[in-house]
Write an enzyme that holds these catalytic residues in place. Sequence first.
Site, PDB file in Angstrom:
ATOM      1  N   LYS A   1       0.868  -1.179   0.000  1.00  5.97           N
ATOM      2  CA  LYS A   1       0.000   0.000   0.000  1.00  5.97           C
ATOM      3  C   LYS A   1       0.901   1.225   0.000  1.00  5.97           C
ATOM      4  O   LYS A   1       2.041   1.164   0.469  1.00  5.97           O
ATOM      5  CB  LYS A   1      -0.837  -0.015   1.283  1.00  5.97           C
ATOM      6  CG  LYS A   1      -2.058   0.840   1.229  1.00  5.97           C
ATOM      7  CD  LYS A   1      -3.298   0.074   0.804  1.00  5.97           C
ATOM      8  CE  LYS A   1      -4.468   1.028   0.716  1.00  5.97           C
ATOM      9  NZ  LYS A   1      -5.710   0.394   0.351  1.00  5.97           N
TER      10      LYS A   1
ATOM     11  N   GLY B   1     -19.062   8.258   6.193  1.00  4.31           N
ATOM     12  CA  GLY B   1     -18.257   8.474   4.979  1.00  4.31           C
ATOM     13  C   GLY B   1     -19.093   8.245   3.736  1.00  4.31           C
ATOM     14  O   GLY B   1     -19.563   7.131   3.494  1.00  4.31           O
TER      15      GLY B   1
END
Length: 347
Positions: free
Chosen positions: A79, A177
């Site tokens: 990542k 979110g």
Amino acid sequence: QAAALEAYDGHERVWCGRDEERGLVALVGIHNTALGPALGGTRVWPHESFEAGMTDVLRLSRGMTYKAAVAGLPFGGGKAVIIADPKKDKTEALLEAYAEMLVALDGQYYTGEDVGLTLADADFIRERAPNISGTSKGGSGNPSPVTAEGVFLGLKAALAHKSGSDRLAGVLVAVQGLGSVGWSLCEKLHAEGAELVVADIDTDAVDRAANTFGARMADAGDILFVEADILAPCALGGLFSSDTIPQLKAGIIAGAANNQLARHEDARLLMERGILYAPDYVINAGGLMNVAAELAPGGYNREATMRKVTEIPRTLTAIFQKADAEKRPTNEVASDIAMARIADKRS
Ligand code: NAD
């Protein structure tokens, strides 16, 4: 600092790319490549310090190892985090510098979108670096709708496990979110009759959700603690800890955000409170399945990918059942599956 050191445990490599002129500070974490090359998205986020960015990339890249392993994908965990504000600092020069860093990594790391890195950004990088997937030109496109489909199916599997039925009509879901995944999840939940209560630090998104879905609005600071049947975290991680878990009211946690637990051990506190936790890296694997399909021999096949996504609720149900039978937290059962696949590959 201690959290960063703990998170560092087990990583193969971490790269740092800096280009002061073009404003780039990027970290690429490669956690484990036993199952294949490292694959995972790039996050652009204004971390308050280099250490905070480091902790994030270490935790995220480790999560990708588990995600790929449980999903049965031939990829390892990686990542990237670019420490920058996606609204102010994400210039073409910065993205160009990042593309050069990806080229320099020479196939050790494949990336795609994450929080703060859009499809347009991925397309821009793709013109300069080959090792990015999830692009629109010749790629599989934004993985977020596929992630949302997996989360939706996983959420229904959690509901069925807890209540005996996956009927969403009248079920109250709190969504934290309203970005790419959160919004798409709201569309699916609304279409099946779920009631929504939502929050985002972007108040325009909250207004839109109120207008589009008739969603109730909650403060970003309160959404974790509202009365709801299901809590779907779709923003950032580090949410559930000994401070927050005692205040939760939802009976199920099933959402897209990576690294929802502050610490792995905190899942035990959820279990003790009778809260069913769908491990984040299991329920949110749809996006990874989508980008992995693009890199598979023979290329991307949407139908086969969507079939693969339907494995998510089955995998989760098996994890829930084993966790119940063994009286263990769901994330421990999930991490056993991941570790066993990695050990099998090594032996
Ligand atoms: P996104 O950037 O499109 O959306 C994130 C949203 O969260 C934004 O609207 C942002 O304003 C909001 N937000 C940030 N902090 C908040 C807070 N404290 N309270 C409320 N809202 C807040 O990102 P996304 O692609 O939708 O990803 C969401 C989460 O899912 C991330 O944790 C990401 O790592 C994870 N995830 C995404 C994918 C994918 O395919 N996009 C795949 C797997 C996991």
